[in-house]
Enzyme design. Sequence first.
Site, PDB file in Angstrom:
ATOM      1  N   SER A   1       0.705  -1.250   0.088  1.00 28.76           N
ATOM      2  CA  SER A   1      -0.050  -0.160   0.021  1.00 28.76           C
ATOM      3  C   SER A   1       0.922   1.309   0.282  1.00 28.76           C
ATOM      4  CB  SER A   1      -1.160   0.146   1.180  1.00 28.76           C
ATOM      5  OG  SER A   1      -0.222  -0.038   2.404  1.00 28.76           O
TER       6      SER A   1
ATOM      7  N   ALA B   1       8.996   9.509   2.151  1.00 25.45           N
ATOM      8  CA  ALA B   1       9.891  10.349   1.309  1.00 25.45           C
ATOM      9  C   ALA B   1       9.659  11.732   1.342  1.00 25.45           C
ATOM     10  CB  ALA B   1       9.050  10.019  -0.025  1.00 25.45           C
ATOM     11  N   GLN B   2      10.895  12.431   1.428  1.00 28.65           N
ATOM     12  CA  GLN B   2      11.098  13.814   1.668  1.00 28.65           C
ATOM     13  C   GLN B   2      11.120  14.867   0.560  1.00 28.65           C
ATOM     14  OE1 GLN B   2      14.323  14.094   4.231  1.00 28.65           O
ATOM     15  NE2 GLN B   2      13.382  13.297   6.079  1.00 28.65           N
TER      16      GLN B   2
ATOM     17  N   GLU C   1      18.013  18.769  -6.429  1.00 29.01           N
ATOM     18  CA  GLU C   1      18.544  17.869  -5.927  1.00 29.01           C
ATOM     19  C   GLU C   1      20.017  17.428  -6.640  1.00 29.01           C
ATOM     20  OE1 GLU C   1      15.969  14.739  -4.841  1.00 29.01           O
ATOM     21  OE2 GLU C   1      14.789  15.987  -3.566  1.00 29.01           O
TER      22      GLU C   1
ATOM     23  N   HIS D   1      22.084   6.434   0.698  1.00 23.11           N
ATOM     24  CA  HIS D   1      21.863   7.871   0.611  1.00 23.11           C
ATOM     25  C   HIS D   1      22.986   8.510   1.314  1.00 23.11           C
ATOM     26  CE1 HIS D   1      19.998  11.801   1.217  1.00 23.11           C
ATOM     27  NE2 HIS D   1      18.794  11.391   0.295  1.00 23.11           N
TER      28      HIS D   1
ATOM     29  N   ARG E   1      24.445  10.738  -6.605  1.00 20.86           N
ATOM     30  CA  ARG E   1      24.570  10.137  -5.234  1.00 20.86           C
ATOM     31  C   ARG E   1      25.704   9.297  -4.994  1.00 20.86           C
ATOM     32  NH1 ARG E   1      18.409   8.681  -3.324  1.00 20.86           N
ATOM     33  NH2 ARG E   1      18.090  11.160  -3.597  1.00 20.86           N
TER      34      ARG E   1
ATOM     35  N   HIS F   1      19.440   2.859   1.010  1.00 20.34           N
ATOM     36  CA  HIS F   1      18.385   3.943   0.873  1.00 20.34           C
ATOM     37  C   HIS F   1      17.457   3.198  -0.399  1.00 20.34           C
ATOM     38  CE1 HIS F   1      16.377   7.681   0.402  1.00 20.34           C
ATOM     39  NE2 HIS F   1      16.406   7.595  -0.600  1.00 20.34           N
TER      40      HIS F   1
ATOM     41  N   ARG G   1      20.139   5.497  -9.420  1.00 21.36           N
ATOM     42  CA  ARG G   1      18.998   6.129  -9.717  1.00 21.36           C
ATOM     43  C   ARG G   1      19.259   7.774  -9.686  1.00 21.36           C
ATOM     44  NH1 ARG G   1      14.800   7.975  -6.051  1.00 21.36           N
ATOM     45  NH2 ARG G   1      15.973   7.249  -4.237  1.00 21.36           N
TER      46      ARG G   1
ATOM     47  N   LEU H   1       9.536   8.039  -7.159  1.00 19.72           N
ATOM     48  CA  LEU H   1       8.102   8.286  -6.782  1.00 19.72           C
ATOM     49  C   LEU H   1       7.384   8.218  -8.482  1.00 19.72           C
ATOM     50  CD1 LEU H   1       8.036  10.770  -3.711  1.00 19.72           C
ATOM     51  CD2 LEU H   1       7.465   8.020  -3.904  1.00 19.72           C
TER      52      LEU H   1
HETATM   53  P1  FAD Z   1       6.510   1.371  -0.454  1.00 20.06           P
HETATM   54  O1  FAD Z   1       6.174   2.688  -0.448  1.00 20.06           O
HETATM   55  O2  FAD Z   1       7.586   0.806   0.412  1.00 20.06           O
HETATM   56  O3  FAD Z   1       5.200   0.515  -0.121  1.00 20.06           O
HETATM   57  C1  FAD Z   1       5.646  -1.040   0.164  1.00 20.06           C
HETATM   58  C2  FAD Z   1       4.450  -1.630   0.681  1.00 20.06           C
HETATM   59  O4  FAD Z   1       4.388  -3.029   0.608  1.00 20.06           O
HETATM   60  C3  FAD Z   1       4.172  -1.366   1.935  1.00 20.06           C
HETATM   61  O5  FAD Z   1       2.757  -0.976   2.419  1.00 20.06           O
HETATM   62  C4  FAD Z   1       4.429  -2.582   2.727  1.00 20.06           C
HETATM   63  O6  FAD Z   1       3.952  -2.796   3.903  1.00 20.06           O
HETATM   64  C5  FAD Z   1       3.952  -3.643   1.908  1.00 20.06           C
HETATM   65  N1  FAD Z   1       4.619  -4.950   1.921  1.00 20.06           N
HETATM   66  C6  FAD Z   1       5.942  -5.233   1.611  1.00 20.06           C
HETATM   67  N2  FAD Z   1       6.041  -6.759   1.913  1.00 20.06           N
HETATM   68  C7  FAD Z   1       4.469  -7.208   1.983  1.00 20.06           C
HETATM   69  C8  FAD Z   1       4.181  -8.644   1.861  1.00 20.06           C
HETATM   70  N3  FAD Z   1       4.981  -9.524   1.982  1.00 20.06           N
HETATM   71  N4  FAD Z   1       2.816  -8.640   2.068  1.00 20.06           N
HETATM   72  C9  FAD Z   1       2.000  -7.688   2.263  1.00 20.06           C
HETATM   73  N5  FAD Z   1       2.470  -6.341   2.225  1.00 20.06           N
HETATM   74  C10 FAD Z   1       3.974  -6.021   2.119  1.00 20.06           C
HETATM   75  N6  FAD Z   1      11.910   8.611  -3.717  1.00 20.06           N
HETATM   76  C11 FAD Z   1      11.842   9.751  -4.578  1.00 20.06           C
HETATM   77  O7  FAD Z   1      11.333   9.618  -5.755  1.00 20.06           O
HETATM   78  N7  FAD Z   1      11.595  10.960  -3.948  1.00 20.06           N
HETATM   79  C12 FAD Z   1      11.831  11.026  -2.810  1.00 20.06           C
HETATM   80  O8  FAD Z   1      11.824  12.318  -2.235  1.00 20.06           O
HETATM   81  C13 FAD Z   1      11.993   9.949  -1.805  1.00 20.06           C
HETATM   82  N8  FAD Z   1      12.302  10.220  -0.703  1.00 20.06           N
HETATM   83  C14 FAD Z   1      12.501   9.198   0.321  1.00 20.06           C
HETATM   84  C15 FAD Z   1      13.087   8.975   1.582  1.00 20.06           C
HETATM   85  C16 FAD Z   1      12.999   8.163   2.204  1.00 20.06           C
HETATM   86  C17 FAD Z   1      13.260   8.226   3.826  1.00 20.06           C
HETATM   87  C18 FAD Z   1      12.854   6.544   1.784  1.00 20.06           C
HETATM   88  C19 FAD Z   1      13.045   5.495   2.666  1.00 20.06           C
HETATM   89  C20 FAD Z   1      12.726   6.586   0.427  1.00 20.06           C
HETATM   90  C21 FAD Z   1      12.783   7.708  -0.334  1.00 20.06           C
HETATM   91  N9  FAD Z   1      12.562   7.545  -1.822  1.00 20.06           N
HETATM   92  C22 FAD Z   1      12.224   8.824  -2.367  1.00 20.06           C
HETATM   93  C23 FAD Z   1      12.220   6.455  -2.432  1.00 20.06           C
HETATM   94  C24 FAD Z   1      10.820   6.214  -2.774  1.00 20.06           C
HETATM   95  O9  FAD Z   1      10.194   6.599  -1.362  1.00 20.06           O
HETATM   96  C25 FAD Z   1      10.236   4.557  -2.703  1.00 20.06           C
HETATM   97  O10 FAD Z   1      11.155   4.146  -3.636  1.00 20.06           O
HETATM   98  C26 FAD Z   1       8.871   4.578  -3.106  1.00 20.06           C
HETATM   99  O11 FAD Z   1       8.123   5.002  -2.073  1.00 20.06           O
HETATM  100  C27 FAD Z   1       8.672   3.064  -3.240  1.00 20.06           C
HETATM  101  O12 FAD Z   1       7.107   2.982  -3.339  1.00 20.06           O
HETATM  102  P2  FAD Z   1       6.596   1.383  -3.516  1.00 20.06           P
HETATM  103  O13 FAD Z   1       4.972   1.666  -3.483  1.00 20.06           O
HETATM  104  O14 FAD Z   1       7.307   0.765  -4.485  1.00 20.06           O
HETATM  105  O15 FAD Z   1       6.843   0.797  -1.910  1.00 20.06           O
HETATM  106  C1  SIN Z   2      15.765  12.829  -0.533  1.00 19.62           C
HETATM  107  O1  SIN Z   2      14.719  13.556  -0.127  1.00 19.62           O
HETATM  108  O2  SIN Z   2      17.052  12.913  -0.413  1.00 19.62           O
HETATM  109  C2  SIN Z   2      15.540  11.432  -1.096  1.00 19.62           C
HETATM  110  C3  SIN Z   2      15.197  11.823  -2.561  1.00 19.62           C
HETATM  111  C4  SIN Z   2      15.041  10.407  -3.280  1.00 19.62           C
HETATM  112  O3  SIN Z   2      15.506   9.304  -2.634  1.00 19.62           O
HETATM  113  O4  SIN Z   2      14.916  10.476  -4.424  1.00 19.62           O
END
Ligand code: FAD
Ligand code: SIN
Length: 542
Positions: free
Chosen positions: A14, A47-48, A120, A249, A295, A356, A391, A397
């Site tokens: 989710s 995500a920030q 960035e 990161h 990065r 990261h 990346r 995102l």
């Molecule tokens: P997620 O958002 O991680 O969602 C995964 C989901 O899967 C969760 O709900 C989890 O509970 C669920 N899940 C996992 N395994 C299972 C399972 N076995 N069964 C059921 N559910 C499960 N990217 C950017 O582009 N810009 C940013 O500014 C940025 N900032 C970031 C800051 C931080 C602190 C972090 C950690 C990452 C950041 N990233 C950023 C990277 C980006 O946030 C992620 O790559 C992106 O949100 C991933 O989205 P997703 O939907 O693929 O996974």
């Molecule tokens: C950050 O805000 O530095 C994270 C950005 C990213 O992972 O893409």
Amino acid sequence: MTVEMRTDYLVIGSGIAGLSFALQASKTGKVAIITKKERTEASTNYAQGGIASVFGLDDSFDLHIKDTLKSGDGLCHEDVVRMVVQNGPERIRELISLGVHFTLEANHSDATENLELGMEGGHSKRRIVHTKDKTGNAVEEALLQRVEEDKNITIYEDHIAIDLITQSKLIKKGIVTSESRETCWGAYVLDVQAEQVITFLAKVTLLSTGGVGKIYLYTSNPDIASGDGVAMGYRAGVKVANMEFVQFHPTCLYHPLAKNFLISEAVRGEGGILTDSKGNRFMEKYHPLKDLAFRDIVARSIDMELKKSGDECVYLDISHKDADFIRDRFPHIYNTCLKFGIDITREPIPVVPAAHYMCGGLLTDNDGMTNIGNLYAIGETACTGLHGANRLASNSLLEALVYAKRAAERSAQDLINNKKFGLSKAPIWDSGSATDIEELVVISHNWDEIRRLMWNYVGIVRTNKRLERAKKRIDNIQAEIKEYYWDFTVTRDLLELRNLALVADLIITCASLRKESRGLHYNLDYPEHDDVHWKRDTVIWL
Ligand code: FAD
Ligand code: SIN
């Protein structure tokens, strides 16, 4: 006891990927979203920086494409980069229409639609659409709100997917006889509260389970990031690519009480400077883009500085900027640091690199489809060809949004093709003679050992010897886990540990195969690029 459920679309996860897909898919069928903890527990929510997309009056698709390709160090698929970048503005507008409030430029704007654009590392123009420094939270909340209003979507919290249900498993169990192409028909899912395994049958299954950061001792990721989707996909026969490219990161907060707190790259985008403990800048020694270099380069430079000095951390200093500006632009970072006794308007922030983002993952086509029928993978779990060997900041995102839309459109066709799908006999989860696990400490020991060995041997700088050592240890741990996996009833911890060990193995395997250094994979035994043999993806499968 096994319970059976049926749905059109089974969405696992989710975060931004799963929720965006669900909102599109619900136009053509019933959607079940399963998520292993609370619905907001996803990397997305943390995500920030924001989402990279072309809105600047001085920007262009070509520049965003060029920056992405340069960051990817020769491994990005140019057609994918072009497609994702060109789709960006439309997906951002869609997010706005779904209720995401991005920060707007108050007085004058250099962007169309008045969006305030952040900067960035590796970007040649301002192009990061953001909500102050809490973009992910704004996106997650808006998407969840829309999902909760949608009558065609049901969310199941505390439900963790165990393994995929595939055609070959059904043949093995004698439920179907057809030898057609490998196909996915849903997943076995543990309802954590009820301690019950559900057979979740679906015409289309989406893996959107996020990243793998918890494989490392130090990470910016939340606890859910244990690589479950990659592990499940690999076990089912999905091709996996580029797992050696783990992005570290450069700047996570270094404080004994802070767990996983990121200091956004946007801080450097607004003038933040990296220094050593004596206050000396060092990035100009390493790259002409200095503190805003790509990065992989910044993280490696910090690693080198720390090894040279023996210090525990470096410092990120933005205190020379106006205090009101800092508090307004970075309220979340300002307040969190203040809680740890650091006033970022007056003093530098102690920072270290941490795991990261996983640039590799389940190999997909341009619609997020894997090599298994009815099975899609999008978001951080997937390897689409966008990121190459490193990346570009804030392209993650964006990728999730673009692929959610494409995968939903393509899978609507699978839904039509599978209209008649209906297994008379559901494949029941076989728990054998499993008993409750007695010594939970075994799980935490193995988990701890994996995270330490990955940090020490498969981190920012690698060598052949370190990789060999890591491989030996992970083989032993996997053998141990295999022994007790079938003896004990499944729990969330046990499932995550099994996945973590497998994904660690995949990272080590890919890293050992690539006999060169490129992007995020740096091996002292092969410090240069080898374009003749290695300008290609590392692809492995079971
Ligand atoms: P997620 O958002 O991680 O969602 C995964 C989901 O899967 C969760 O709900 C989890 O509970 C669920 N899940 C996992 N395994 C299972 C399972 N076995 N069964 C059921 N559910 C499960 N990217 C950017 O582009 N810009 C940013 O500014 C940025 N900032 C970031 C800051 C931080 C602190 C972090 C950690 C990452 C950041 N990233 C950023 C990277 C980006 O946030 C992620 O790559 C992106 O949100 C991933 O989205 P997703 O939907 O693929 O996974
Ligand atoms: C950050 O805000 O530095 C994270 C950005 C990213 O992972 O893409």
